[in-house]
Design an enzyme around this catalytic site. Structure first.
Site, short mmCIF file in Angstrom:
data_model
loop_
_atom_site.label_atom_id
_atom_site.label_comp_id
_atom_site.label_asym_id
_atom_site.label_seq_id
_atom_site.Cartn_x
_atom_site.Cartn_y
_atom_site.Cartn_z
N ARG A 1 0.18 -8.83 13.69
CA ARG A 1 -0.22 -7.67 12.81
C ARG A 1 -1.36 -8.67 11.77
NH1 ARG A 1 4.89 -5.39 10.08
NH2 ARG A 1 3.70 -4.24 9.18
N ARG B 1 12.13 -5.93 4.55
CA ARG B 1 11.77 -4.49 4.20
C ARG B 1 13.37 -3.89 4.91
NH1 ARG B 1 6.57 -1.79 4.97
NH2 ARG B 1 6.18 -2.47 7.11
N ARG C 1 -8.73 1.41 10.01
CA ARG C 1 -8.73 0.43 9.75
C ARG C 1 -9.29 -0.88 10.39
NH1 ARG C 1 -2.99 0.69 8.91
NH2 ARG C 1 -1.31 -1.06 9.89
N LYS D 1 0.86 -1.14 0.32
CA LYS D 1 0.11 0.01 0.13
C LYS D 1 0.74 1.15 0.00
CE LYS D 1 -2.17 -0.74 4.04
NZ LYS D 1 -0.84 -2.24 4.08
P1 AP5 Z 1 5.27 -1.55 1.63
O1 AP5 Z 1 4.59 -1.20 -0.29
O2 AP5 Z 1 5.50 -0.79 2.28
O3 AP5 Z 1 3.87 -2.27 2.01
P2 AP5 Z 1 2.79 -1.78 3.59
O4 AP5 Z 1 1.34 -2.28 2.62
O5 AP5 Z 1 2.58 -0.03 3.23
O6 AP5 Z 1 3.15 -2.72 5.03
P3 AP5 Z 1 3.05 -1.19 6.24
O7 AP5 Z 1 3.54 -3.09 6.43
O8 AP5 Z 1 3.82 -0.04 5.75
O9 AP5 Z 1 0.93 -1.50 6.17
P4 AP5 Z 1 0.36 -1.62 7.73
O10 AP5 Z 1 -0.63 -1.34 7.40
O11 AP5 Z 1 1.44 -2.74 8.85
O12 AP5 Z 1 1.50 -1.06 8.45
P5 AP5 Z 1 1.72 0.91 8.69
O13 AP5 Z 1 2.78 1.85 8.26
O14 AP5 Z 1 -0.19 1.23 7.80
O15 AP5 Z 1 6.17 -2.86 0.97
C1 AP5 Z 1 6.30 -3.62 2.36
C2 AP5 Z 1 7.33 -4.00 1.36
O16 AP5 Z 1 7.46 -4.98 -0.01
C3 AP5 Z 1 8.98 -3.21 0.97
O17 AP5 Z 1 9.83 -3.35 1.19
C4 AP5 Z 1 8.55 -3.04 -0.13
O18 AP5 Z 1 9.71 -2.39 -1.11
C5 AP5 Z 1 8.23 -4.10 -0.91
N1 AP5 Z 1 7.43 -4.15 -2.00
C6 AP5 Z 1 6.36 -3.50 -1.73
N2 AP5 Z 1 5.29 -3.91 -3.19
C7 AP5 Z 1 6.24 -5.00 -3.87
C8 AP5 Z 1 5.83 -5.94 -5.21
N3 AP5 Z 1 4.74 -5.51 -6.03
N4 AP5 Z 1 6.47 -6.88 -5.57
C9 AP5 Z 1 7.59 -7.32 -4.24
N5 AP5 Z 1 7.55 -6.62 -2.72
C10 AP5 Z 1 7.20 -4.70 -2.80
O19 AP5 Z 1 0.90 1.04 10.61
C11 AP5 Z 1 2.06 -0.03 11.86
C12 AP5 Z 1 1.59 0.12 12.77
O20 AP5 Z 1 0.93 1.51 13.20
C13 AP5 Z 1 0.38 -0.78 13.02
O21 AP5 Z 1 0.74 -2.02 13.32
C14 AP5 Z 1 -0.49 -0.33 14.12
O22 AP5 Z 1 0.14 -0.11 15.26
C15 AP5 Z 1 -0.32 1.78 13.54
N6 AP5 Z 1 -2.02 2.08 13.05
C16 AP5 Z 1 -1.19 2.83 12.02
N7 AP5 Z 1 -2.33 2.96 11.17
C17 AP5 Z 1 -3.48 2.71 12.15
C18 AP5 Z 1 -4.55 2.64 11.70
N8 AP5 Z 1 -5.39 3.17 11.17
N9 AP5 Z 1 -5.35 2.48 13.44
C19 AP5 Z 1 -5.11 2.25 14.01
N10 AP5 Z 1 -3.23 2.12 14.60
C20 AP5 Z 1 -2.29 2.41 13.14
#
Ligand code: AP5
Length: 218
Positions: free
Chosen positions: A171, A127, A88, A13
């Site tokens: 997660r 990552r 979320r 994402k």
């Molecule tokens: P990446 O693009 O970083 O994936 P992502 O879907 O953004 O994954 P995240 O882990 O960031 O999502 P998340 O929802 O767990 O974390 P968030 O930061 O929102 O890609 C991942 C990897 O794959 C990278 O290395 C990339 O290079 C690679 N890649 C990408 N596309 C690819 C492809 N097509 N092919 C191969 N490789 C690829 O949240 C973190 C924490 O914050 C949560 O756990 C929670 O504690 C808190 N939080 C955030 N938002 C909320 C909310 N709304 N409510 C409550 N808590 C929240």
């Protein structure tokens, strides 16, 4: 263009939100990025959020809703936005709906990224990110040209503290229990588009562009 990216941790994402925001000149609003910034700056909010994030649990709704509310009111969001990682939970989605309805700025689309679980785990464990400029890499799929240093600013790359095997398991479970119900929630509102996000970054972007381009002139 006002859109939401939905999907499990690690589906890509954030990677695609950066590209879509640049392509359509809209704001990227990532609650994960905002929370990590608060953690880095050691604000009170950051200290509270860190306990939840490191364990892979969701930060309380009131905290993230407050963050998003502020971002939606900023001039940078006037031309549109992509929400990455928000909403979320159903209460977050309901509150977002109320805020956007009051502002008469309804959502155009919610895109649900789909990637097999084993690929998600591989993406997350590989990552690496830059602690200075926040650029994201992957040891296998998007490696840094200079080994373990950021291509953009030269800083040594690090692994996110919630990208451990244990936190990833939590997660993914939290996603199934609290976030996956949003797929039905937005399908019922006829806003949902499913996206096969298992291909390369470029292939996923091309498919995503096809889904979103019809909304770019709105
Ligand atoms: P990446 O693009 O970083 O994936 P992502 O879907 O953004 O994954 P995240 O882990 O960031 O999502 P998340 O929802 O767990 O974390 P968030 O930061 O929102 O890609 C991942 C990897 O794959 C990278 O290395 C990339 O290079 C690679 N890649 C990408 N596309 C690819 C492809 N097509 N092919 C191969 N490789 C690829 O949240 C973190 C924490 O914050 C949560 O756990 C929670 O504690 C808190 N939080 C955030 N938002 C909320 C909310 N709304 N409510 C409550 N808590 C929240």
């Amino acid at each position: 263009m006002r859109i939401v990216f939905l999907g499990a941790p690690g589906v890509g994402k954030g990677t695609q939100a950066d590209r879509i925001a640049a392509q359509f000149k809209i704001a990227k609003i990532s609650t994960g990025d905002l929370l990590r910034e608060a953690v880095r700056n050691q604000t009170e909010l950051g200290r509270e959020a860190k306990q939840y994030m490191d364990q892979g649990q969701l930060v309380p709704d009131a905290v993230v809703i407050g963050l998003v509310r502020v971002k939606l009111q900023e001039p940078a969001s006037a031309n549109g936005f992509v929400l990455d990682g928000f909403p979320r939970t159903v209460p977050q989605a309901e509150e977002l709906g109320r805020v956007l309805q009051t502002a008469q700025r309804p959502l155009h689309r919610v895109v649900n990224f789909q990637v097999p679980r084993e690929d998600v785990v591989r993406r997350l464990t590989g990552r690496r990110s830059c602690p200075k400029c926040q650029t994201t890499f992957h040891t296998e799929f998007a490696p840094s040209k200079t080994g373990n240093a950021c291509d953009r600013c030269g800083e040594t790359l690090v692994q996110r503290s919630d990208d451990t095997r244990e936190a990833i398991e939590t997660r993914l479970q939290v996603y199934e229990e609290q976030t996956a119900p949003l797929i039905q929630y937005y399908a019922r509102k006829r806003l949902l588009s499913e996206l096969d996000a298992s291909g390369s970054v470029d292939a996923v972007f091309e498919a995503l562009f096809g889904v979103l381009a019809p909304f770019s002139a709105i």
